[in-house]
Design a protein around this motif. Structure first.
Motif, PDB file in Angstrom:
ATOM      1  N   LEU A 135       0.828  -1.207   0.000  1.00  0.00           N
ATOM      2  CA  LEU A 135       0.000   0.000   0.000  1.00  0.00           C
ATOM      3  C   LEU A 135       0.860   1.254   0.000  1.00  0.00           C
ATOM      4  O   LEU A 135       0.587   2.205  -0.748  1.00  0.00           O
ATOM      5  N   MET A 136       1.916   1.282   0.817  1.00  0.00           N
ATOM      6  CA  MET A 136       2.777   2.469   0.887  1.00  0.00           C
ATOM      7  C   MET A 136       3.437   2.744  -0.461  1.00  0.00           C
ATOM      8  O   MET A 136       3.597   3.901  -0.864  1.00  0.00           O
ATOM      9  N   ILE A 137       3.831   1.678  -1.168  1.00  0.00           N
ATOM     10  CA  ILE A 137       4.435   1.868  -2.487  1.00  0.00           C
ATOM     11  C   ILE A 137       3.418   2.464  -3.451  1.00  0.00           C
ATOM     12  O   ILE A 137       3.712   3.421  -4.185  1.00  0.00           O
ATOM     13  N   VAL A 138       2.187   1.919  -3.461  1.00  0.00           N
ATOM     14  CA  VAL A 138       1.142   2.432  -4.352  1.00  0.00           C
ATOM     15  C   VAL A 138       0.815   3.886  -4.007  1.00  0.00           C
ATOM     16  O   VAL A 138       0.693   4.732  -4.906  1.00  0.00           O
ATOM     17  N   LEU A 139       0.694   4.188  -2.720  1.00  0.00           N
ATOM     18  CA  LEU A 139       0.430   5.583  -2.322  1.00  0.00           C
ATOM     19  C   LEU A 139       1.571   6.492  -2.773  1.00  0.00           C
ATOM     20  O   LEU A 139       1.337   7.638  -3.184  1.00  0.00           O
ATOM     21  N   GLY A 140       2.802   5.972  -2.719  1.00  0.00           N
ATOM     22  CA  GLY A 140       3.947   6.767  -3.165  1.00  0.00           C
ATOM     23  C   GLY A 140       3.905   7.047  -4.651  1.00  0.00           C
ATOM     24  O   GLY A 140       4.187   8.170  -5.095  1.00  0.00           O
ATOM     25  N   VAL A 141       3.542   6.041  -5.445  1.00  0.00           N
ATOM     26  CA  VAL A 141       3.451   6.238  -6.899  1.00  0.00           C
ATOM     27  C   VAL A 141       2.370   7.265  -7.216  1.00  0.00           C
ATOM     28  O   VAL A 141       2.537   8.119  -8.092  1.00  0.00           O
ATOM     29  N   ILE A 142       1.256   7.182  -6.502  1.00  0.00           N
ATOM     30  CA  ILE A 142       0.179   8.163  -6.706  1.00  0.00           C
ATOM     31  C   ILE A 142       0.672   9.566  -6.371  1.00  0.00           C
ATOM     32  O   ILE A 142       0.446  10.524  -7.124  1.00  0.00           O
ATOM     33  N   PHE A 143       1.361   9.696  -5.258  1.00  0.00           N
ATOM     34  CA  PHE A 143       1.858  10.997  -4.808  1.00  0.00           C
ATOM     35  C   PHE A 143       2.812  11.615  -5.823  1.00  0.00           C
ATOM     36  O   PHE A 143       2.666  12.791  -6.205  1.00  0.00           O
ATOM     37  N   ILE A 144       3.802  10.830  -6.288  1.00  0.00           N
ATOM     38  CA  ILE A 144       4.811  11.399  -7.183  1.00  0.00           C
ATOM     39  C   ILE A 144       4.311  11.600  -8.598  1.00  0.00           C
ATOM     40  O   ILE A 144       5.003  12.194  -9.421  1.00  0.00           O
ATOM     41  N   LYS A 198     -11.112   1.526   1.761  1.00  0.00           N
ATOM     42  CA  LYS A 198     -11.045   2.987   1.566  1.00  0.00           C
ATOM     43  C   LYS A 198      -9.628   3.553   1.707  1.00  0.00           C
ATOM     44  O   LYS A 198      -9.450   4.732   2.007  1.00  0.00           O
ATOM     45  N   TYR A 199      -8.617   2.697   1.500  1.00  0.00           N
ATOM     46  CA  TYR A 199      -7.248   3.199   1.426  1.00  0.00           C
ATOM     47  C   TYR A 199      -6.950   3.751   0.037  1.00  0.00           C
ATOM     48  O   TYR A 199      -6.107   4.632  -0.116  1.00  0.00           O
ATOM     49  N   LEU A 200      -7.625   3.214  -0.973  1.00  0.00           N
ATOM     50  CA  LEU A 200      -7.422   3.655  -2.349  1.00  0.00           C
ATOM     51  C   LEU A 200      -8.769   3.964  -2.989  1.00  0.00           C
ATOM     52  O   LEU A 200      -9.796   3.373  -2.635  1.00  0.00           O
ATOM     53  N   GLU A 201      -8.735   4.897  -3.932  1.00  0.00           N
ATOM     54  CA  GLU A 201      -9.896   5.168  -4.772  1.00  0.00           C
ATOM     55  C   GLU A 201      -9.546   4.732  -6.193  1.00  0.00           C
ATOM     56  O   GLU A 201      -8.488   5.097  -6.718  1.00  0.00           O
ATOM     57  N   LYS A 219       1.622  12.528   3.315  1.00  0.00           N
ATOM     58  CA  LYS A 219       2.565  12.588   2.203  1.00  0.00           C
ATOM     59  C   LYS A 219       4.005  12.519   2.698  1.00  0.00           C
ATOM     60  O   LYS A 219       4.866  11.917   2.056  1.00  0.00           O
ATOM     61  N   MET A 220       4.265  13.124   3.855  1.00  0.00           N
ATOM     62  CA  MET A 220       5.620  13.096   4.394  1.00  0.00           C
ATOM     63  C   MET A 220       6.013  11.677   4.796  1.00  0.00           C
ATOM     64  O   MET A 220       7.141  11.230   4.532  1.00  0.00           O
ATOM     65  N   LYS A 221       5.110  10.948   5.435  1.00  0.00           N
ATOM     66  CA  LYS A 221       5.413   9.576   5.819  1.00  0.00           C
ATOM     67  C   LYS A 221       5.657   8.693   4.597  1.00  0.00           C
ATOM     68  O   LYS A 221       6.552   7.847   4.592  1.00  0.00           O
ATOM     69  N   VAL A 222       4.860   8.886   3.571  1.00  0.00           N
ATOM     70  CA  VAL A 222       5.030   8.102   2.349  1.00  0.00           C
ATOM     71  C   VAL A 222       6.349   8.459   1.672  1.00  0.00           C
ATOM     72  O   VAL A 222       7.070   7.584   1.183  1.00  0.00           O
ATOM     73  N   LEU A 223       6.681   9.763   1.650  1.00  0.00           N
ATOM     74  CA  LEU A 223       7.936  10.185   1.041  1.00  0.00           C
ATOM     75  C   LEU A 223       9.121   9.638   1.841  1.00  0.00           C
ATOM     76  O   LEU A 223      10.145   9.238   1.257  1.00  0.00           O
ATOM     77  N   GLU A 224       9.010   9.612   3.160  1.00  0.00           N
ATOM     78  CA  GLU A 224      10.069   9.024   3.988  1.00  0.00           C
ATOM     79  C   GLU A 224      10.246   7.552   3.666  1.00  0.00           C
ATOM     80  O   GLU A 224      11.372   7.036   3.607  1.00  0.00           O
TER      81      GLU A 224
END
Length: 360
Positions: A209-218, A261-264, A290-295
């Motif tokens: 999940l953290m990787i997917v959230l990171g890809v979405i963020f960047i 509800k972690y992803l849409e 976003k900071m935690k995901v970027l870390e």
């Protein structure tokens, strides 16, 4: 027993022991790979994270985009073309098996050369078992059951294992009792909402999940399905292939994490044929940032979030907005509490006055 039979038995026993040793090493290698899912998998094989994942650029627009390769399926035909495709696929499968066999042999040789590698893999397996069983983790037990004769390298082994636990499973290893050297594994998500990812029953999927959230963020806080799978494919996670940590990755990402509800997951507007994209779900906004995901992403590259200034600035703005929202929420809560207190005091005052009036 005749000498000839004894010799055969000894030879057979030696072969059995050699096979058992090889199998044990292969199992340890698989465990180590599981623990290092993203870039950690590459590190376990002696590669650098950048050899698996493309290096970050300063802006999301510079990220490459490529879809997940698919193999069209057609009816079983009798044409020469179909036969040629079948032969080609067969050859590719054979070559792939040879490469996998060669990679496995190389991995076993790496384990023999680096005994700490196997200890790290075994410790990861042990930590995950303890986490799933909700059992306490102590230094004494790790030394007794896993580390053993490598006690003088305990800190190094523990550090490497904790990094693998973080990258593969999104779990932080924290020392909760320095006196007795007791540890606990804590999810990188703030699991305060209702419902869980059933991490007790299955290996934690927080890392995925953290990787997917990171890809979405960047990718500007919205990533197409192709962009998600491009990155996951380079990490050895494929949509149509069962993964030994995550099971069915496509189901996890497009169904399980969406339902939680972690992803849409939605269709791209006006796309024909239909294409899909991912956004952060409401629960992700609550339980991480976003900071935690970027870390998390920065750790994959063994660097710090500020090394990626474009996203770091956005993450800082997000942190400031969150801080302001928390302050506003606390101010509202304080105002409501004050109003309730005044209302209670007023009610008590009226009741006292009424009682006094009746007494007269």
């Amino acid at each position: 027993m005749p000498r000839g039979q004894k010799s055969k038995l000894r030879a057979r026993e030696k072969r059995r022991q050699a096979h058992a040793e090889t199998q044990s090493l292969e199992d340890a290698q698989a465990t180590g790979a599981a623990a290092a899912a993203a870039a950690a998998t590459a590190a376990a094989a002696g590669e650098s994270p950048s050899s698996v994942c493309p290096p970050f650029e300063d802006r999301p627009q510079n990220m490459p985009a490529a879809g997940t390769p698919s193999t069209p399926e057609g009816p079983q035909g009798t044409t020469n073309a179909n036969a040629a495709v079948s032969c080609t696929n067969s050859d590719e499968g054979t070559n792939s098996q040879k490469k996998e066999s060669s990679k496995s042999s190389k991995g076993i040789e790496d384990l023999r050369r680096d005994p700490l590698h196997m200890k790290v893999a075994l410790l990861v397996h042990y930590l995950l078992h303890k986490y799933q069983k909700k059992e306490p983790i102590t230094k004494s037990e790790m030394l007794k059951f896993v580390i053993r004769k490598y006690k003088y390298r305990f800190n190094e082994i523990l550090k490497r294992a904790s990094e693998h636990m973080e990258l593969a499973f999104g779990l932080d290893l924290k020392e909760v009792d320095p006196t007795r050297h007791c540890y606990a594994l804590v999810s990188k998500l703030d699991l305060t909402s209702n419902g869980t990812m059933n991490e007790e029953e299955n290996p934690p999927k927080t890392g995925l999940l953290m990787i997917v959230l990171g890809v979405i963020f960047i990718n500007g806080n919205c990533a197409t399905e192709e962009e998600i799978w491009e990155v996951l494919n380079m990490m050895g996670v494929h949509a149509e292939r069962k993964h030994f940590i995550y099971g069915d990755p496509k189901k996890v990402i497009t169904e399980d994490l969406v339902q939680l509800k972690y992803l849409e997951y939605r269709q791209v507007a006006n796309s024909d044929p239909p294409r899909y994209e991912f956004l952060w779900g409401p629960r992700a906004h609550v339980e991480t940032s976003k900071m935690k995901v970027l870390e998390f992403l920065a750790k994959i590259y063994d660097t710090v979030p500020s090394a990626f200034p474009f996203w770091y600035e956005e993450a800082l703005r997000d942190e400031e907005e969150r801080a302001q929202a928390r302050m506003a929420a606390r101010a509202r809560a304080a105002a409501m509490a004050s109003a309730r207190s005044r209302a209670v005091a007023s009610a008590r005052s009226r009741a006292t006055a009424s009682n006094f009036s009746q007494a007269k």
